[in-house]
Scaffold this active site. Structure first.
Site, PDB file in Angstrom:
ATOM      1  N   GLU A 148      94.774  43.070 -50.041  1.00 52.36           N
ATOM      2  CA  GLU A 148      94.638  44.495 -50.343  1.00 52.36           C
ATOM      3  C   GLU A 148      93.736  44.725 -51.555  1.00 52.36           C
ATOM      4  O   GLU A 148      92.870  45.610 -51.563  1.00 52.36           O
ATOM      5  CB  GLU A 148      96.012  45.131 -50.602  1.00 52.36           C
ATOM      6  CG  GLU A 148      96.975  45.035 -49.438  1.00 52.36           C
ATOM      7  CD  GLU A 148      97.910  43.847 -49.554  1.00 52.36           C
ATOM      8  OE1 GLU A 148      99.056  43.969 -49.097  1.00 52.36           O
ATOM      9  OE2 GLU A 148      97.500  42.809 -50.109  1.00 52.36           O
ATOM     10  N   GLU A 206     112.792  42.871 -55.321  1.00 48.30           N
ATOM     11  CA  GLU A 206     111.976  41.685 -55.093  1.00 48.30           C
ATOM     12  C   GLU A 206     112.549  40.478 -55.829  1.00 48.30           C
ATOM     13  O   GLU A 206     112.433  39.344 -55.369  1.00 48.30           O
ATOM     14  CB  GLU A 206     110.528  41.939 -55.552  1.00 48.30           C
ATOM     15  CG  GLU A 206     109.570  40.832 -55.127  1.00 48.30           C
ATOM     16  CD  GLU A 206     108.114  41.216 -55.302  1.00 48.30           C
ATOM     17  OE1 GLU A 206     107.566  41.880 -54.405  1.00 48.30           O
ATOM     18  OE2 GLU A 206     107.532  40.857 -56.343  1.00 48.30           O
ATOM     19  N   LYS A 226     102.255  38.549 -45.518  1.00 50.10           N
ATOM     20  CA  LYS A 226     100.829  38.279 -45.703  1.00 50.10           C
ATOM     21  C   LYS A 226     100.288  37.402 -44.576  1.00 50.10           C
ATOM     22  O   LYS A 226      99.204  37.636 -44.036  1.00 50.10           O
ATOM     23  CB  LYS A 226     100.596  37.585 -47.049  1.00 50.10           C
ATOM     24  CG  LYS A 226     100.858  38.457 -48.271  1.00 50.10           C
ATOM     25  CD  LYS A 226     100.581  37.674 -49.551  1.00 50.10           C
ATOM     26  CE  LYS A 226     100.856  38.498 -50.784  1.00 50.10           C
ATOM     27  NZ  LYS A 226     100.601  37.730 -52.030  1.00 50.10           N
ATOM     28  N   LYS A 265      96.240  37.417 -59.450  1.00 52.74           N
ATOM     29  CA  LYS A 265      96.435  36.066 -59.991  1.00 52.74           C
ATOM     30  C   LYS A 265      95.508  35.061 -59.318  1.00 52.74           C
ATOM     31  O   LYS A 265      94.858  34.257 -59.980  1.00 52.74           O
ATOM     32  CB  LYS A 265      97.900  35.646 -59.840  1.00 52.74           C
ATOM     33  CG  LYS A 265      98.183  34.249 -60.384  1.00 52.74           C
ATOM     34  CD  LYS A 265      99.676  33.937 -60.426  1.00 52.74           C
ATOM     35  CE  LYS A 265     100.346  34.554 -61.631  1.00 52.74           C
ATOM     36  NZ  LYS A 265     101.738  34.067 -61.820  1.00 52.74           N
ATOM     37  N   HIS A 284     117.946  68.472 -55.577  1.00 47.67           N
ATOM     38  CA  HIS A 284     117.608  69.307 -54.418  1.00 47.67           C
ATOM     39  C   HIS A 284     117.031  68.466 -53.293  1.00 47.67           C
ATOM     40  O   HIS A 284     116.374  68.982 -52.398  1.00 47.67           O
ATOM     41  CB  HIS A 284     116.622  70.401 -54.849  1.00 47.67           C
ATOM     42  CG  HIS A 284     117.208  71.355 -55.845  1.00 47.67           C
ATOM     43  ND1 HIS A 284     117.845  72.521 -55.473  1.00 47.67           N
ATOM     44  CD2 HIS A 284     117.287  71.288 -57.195  1.00 47.67           C
ATOM     45  CE1 HIS A 284     118.278  73.146 -56.559  1.00 47.67           C
ATOM     46  NE2 HIS A 284     117.951  72.427 -57.616  1.00 47.67           N
ATOM     47  N   GLY A 331     104.560  38.273 -61.617  1.00 48.17           N
ATOM     48  CA  GLY A 331     103.813  39.521 -61.540  1.00 48.17           C
ATOM     49  C   GLY A 331     104.606  40.735 -61.954  1.00 48.17           C
ATOM     50  O   GLY A 331     104.113  41.592 -62.690  1.00 48.17           O
ATOM     51  N   ARG A 332     105.854  40.828 -61.519  1.00 46.29           N
ATOM     52  CA  ARG A 332     106.629  42.028 -61.815  1.00 46.29           C
ATOM     53  C   ARG A 332     107.134  42.073 -63.256  1.00 46.29           C
ATOM     54  O   ARG A 332     107.739  43.059 -63.670  1.00 46.29           O
ATOM     55  CB  ARG A 332     107.779  42.173 -60.825  1.00 46.29           C
ATOM     56  CG  ARG A 332     108.688  40.965 -60.687  1.00 46.29           C
ATOM     57  CD  ARG A 332     109.573  41.099 -59.457  1.00 46.29           C
ATOM     58  NE  ARG A 332     110.367  39.909 -59.193  1.00 46.29           N
ATOM     59  CZ  ARG A 332     109.926  38.858 -58.508  1.00 46.29           C
ATOM     60  NH1 ARG A 332     108.699  38.837 -58.046  1.00 46.29           N
ATOM     61  NH2 ARG A 332     110.722  37.822 -58.285  1.00 46.29           N
TER      62      ARG A 332
END
Length: 548
Positions: A212, A353, A512, A206, A384, A267-268
């Site tokens: 990152e 979040e 951050k 954005k 399992h 964002g999500r």
């Protein structure tokens, strides 16, 4: 446990609906879910269909009266008014003073116009630009065979989930990879799969300042330039989705290759926007439109259905019943579909979040717990792995089982066994096995007194674990869109009930800032904000990094 609601002025008052529900919950904790099936109509009464999905919630530890109390509480919280407030574009993200309009991205043009006004023209332009990019790259005019999408968080999880879920719909011939982790090992692994002369890159950020993402983008840029020796390849082959056009152009991306992001889309919840470009590059714009169409059908159901017949509302209230009244702290997402293997991670991010908060809309500290710990894995692998704990530990972990009635492969027997396991696990987690049953089974198998006494307790299982089962007729773009929208709306409803803002993420920002402090110290700077522990660890890293 005492629950409080907060008045606009921040004064706590005891809510009668919650007090009643708390009393009912104490009785529910003493009850076996299996006993609720003495009512032969329960399965039909506690299930419903919407947007091509079928929800069976009859294995939840809840009665009609208890569910009625939850619905009455939801009405008293004004949920009937807050749902349209989101769809109409009111600034319900109060801390950032923004609307929450990811739903408008998948709505018809007339809805976009009604909600966005003149901004609908800009949105339509962005959609046309996205289609042009997809058509251009799919035509391979530039001999593009691979696409690398670079992003993180909401610019990663939705894309990854939809790419894996819709693998049978990958029809453009473009092979799409996604990169999020700043770990150099992740970068090296991706680059080993990609031919630099045939790869296009989409950078999703954005602000175009995400650490990152930019570190990864810079490394990929260097790799591509070194391999091609062509300085113009970045402006031709790279694309960006960002609000910061200036930064993207400064990086080397052509201005006509930059798609916008909107401040009213978190964002999500952004898969439906130009953030979904990497997905569209794999499945084509027609299938991308089908994904949005399926989500829109769920949107319409959520917006129009009465609360008592509303799938997202019921899913949300059942989650609150388990989290706040029965005191279950976790939620297991169990997709019995290899194509949905990325879904637990996506919902983990989206749910935790969004609602991992402890402060109300008014800024007061909340008096109740909010988001559960969400985790999961595809079945039957989960059986399992961690489901041993679910069967035999003291912890009760509610589950959402998700399965398609029709498989996507030609191995029909495999799918039959897979679905059988899904249904069996929900039954086993509910029924459990008593000590008397374990003894009887051992005796029937030929065991004798001392052996029965020695083994019986080890074979008991507590049962009484509540679960939902979500059925898809088949995993298609439409059903995936409806499924993702279902969980989006569930999270919104829970945020309303918990009186928090589901659409900010200030906790992410702290990491951050401190990450920048740590990096500064590693490169010779100083910081007053780091503990002696962190200073010691940084010192060990610096010494280890020295040559020799």
């Amino acid at each position: 446990m005492e629950y409080f609601l907060l008045l606009p002025k921040g004064l706590p008052i005891v809510n009668k609906d919650i007090t009643t529900l708390s009393s009912l919950a104490e009785k529910a904790k003493q009850r076996q879910i299996c006993d609720l099936f003495d009512d032969s109509t329960r399965a039909g009464q506690f299930s419903l269909s919407a947007a091509g999905l079928f929800l069976d919630y009859s294995k939840q530890n809840i009665t009609r009266d208890e569910l009625g109390g939850l619905l009455q509480w939801a009405e008293s919280q004004g949920l009937n008014h807050k749902i349209p407030a989101m769809f109409d574009g009111e600034a319900i993200n109060v801390t950032e003073e923004r609307a929450v309009l990811h739903t408008v991205l998948r709505a018809p043009a007339e809805v976009k116009q009604a909600v966005l006004g003149e901004e609908a023209l800009a949105l339509a332009s962005a959609e046309r630009q996205m289609a042009e990019i997809v058509n251009k790259l799919a035509a391979s005019n530039e001999k593009v065979t691979h696409v690398l999408a670079i992003g993180i968080g909401g610019s990663y999880y939705g894309i990854k989930t939809a790419l894996t879920a819709l693998q049978p719909y990958h029809q453009t011939g473009l092979l799409v990879e996604v990169l999020a982790n700043v770990d150099g090992g992740a970068l090296a692994e991706k680059l080993a799969k990609l031919p630099p002369e045939n790869t296009a890159v989409v950078v999703i950020s954005k602000t175009f300042t995400t650490q990152e993402t930019l570190i990864n983008a810079g490394a990929v840029k260097t790799w591509m330039l070194n391999a091609s020796g062509d300085p113009g390849i970045i402006s031709r082959r790279w694309f960006a989705v960002s609000t910061n056009r200036e930064k993207a152009v400064e990086f080397g991306i052509g201005s006509d290759h930059i798609l916008p992001m909107w401040d009213w889309v978190g964002g999500r919840f952004s898969l439906w926007s130009a953030v979904g470009l990497p997905l569209a590059l794999a499945i084509g714009m027609d299938n991308f439109s089908r994904l949005k169409a399926g989500a829109f059908v769920m949107d319409e159901h959520f917006r129009q259905a009465p609360l008592a017949e509303n799938m997202p509302v019921l899913l949300a209230l059942l989650g609150i019943w388990n989290r706040n009244f029965l005191d279950y702290s976790s939620l297991a997402i169990l997709p019995y579909d290899h194509a949905l293997r990325a879904l637990p991670g996506y919902l983990q991010q989206t749910d935790m979040e969004s609602n991992g908060k402890s402060v109300s809309l008014s800024g007061a500290e909340l008096a109740w717990k909010t988001a559960p710990v969400v985790f999961g894995q595809e079945g039957t692998n989960s059986q399992h792995a961690f489901m041993q704990l679910m069967h035999q530990s003291r912890d009760i972990i509610p589950c959402d089982f998700i399965v398609s009635l029709k498989g996507t492969s030609r191995y029909h027997r495999h799918h039959q066994v897979l679905v059988a396991n899904c249904f069996a696990q929900s039954e086993a987690l509910m029924q459990g096995k008593s000590l008397a049953q374990a003894r009887a089974e051992l005796k029937a198998a030929g065991a004798r007194g001392q052996e029965i006494k020695r083994l019986a307790s080890h074979k008991t299982m507590k049962g009484n674990t509540p679960s939902n089962t979500l059925l898809l007729d088949a995993l298609t773009p439409e059903s995936l869109g409806a499924l993702l929208a279902l969980y989006e709306h569930k999270i919104f409803v829970q945020g309303v009930m918990w009186q928090l803002n589901s659409f900010d993420q200030w906790g992410v920002e702290l990491g951050k800032v401190l990450g920048g402090d740590v990096l500064s110290v590693m490169t010779g700077g100083e910081s007053e904000h780091l503990s002696s522990s962190s200073q010691m660890l940084i010192g060990r890293f610096i010494r280890a990094a020295k040559p020799g």
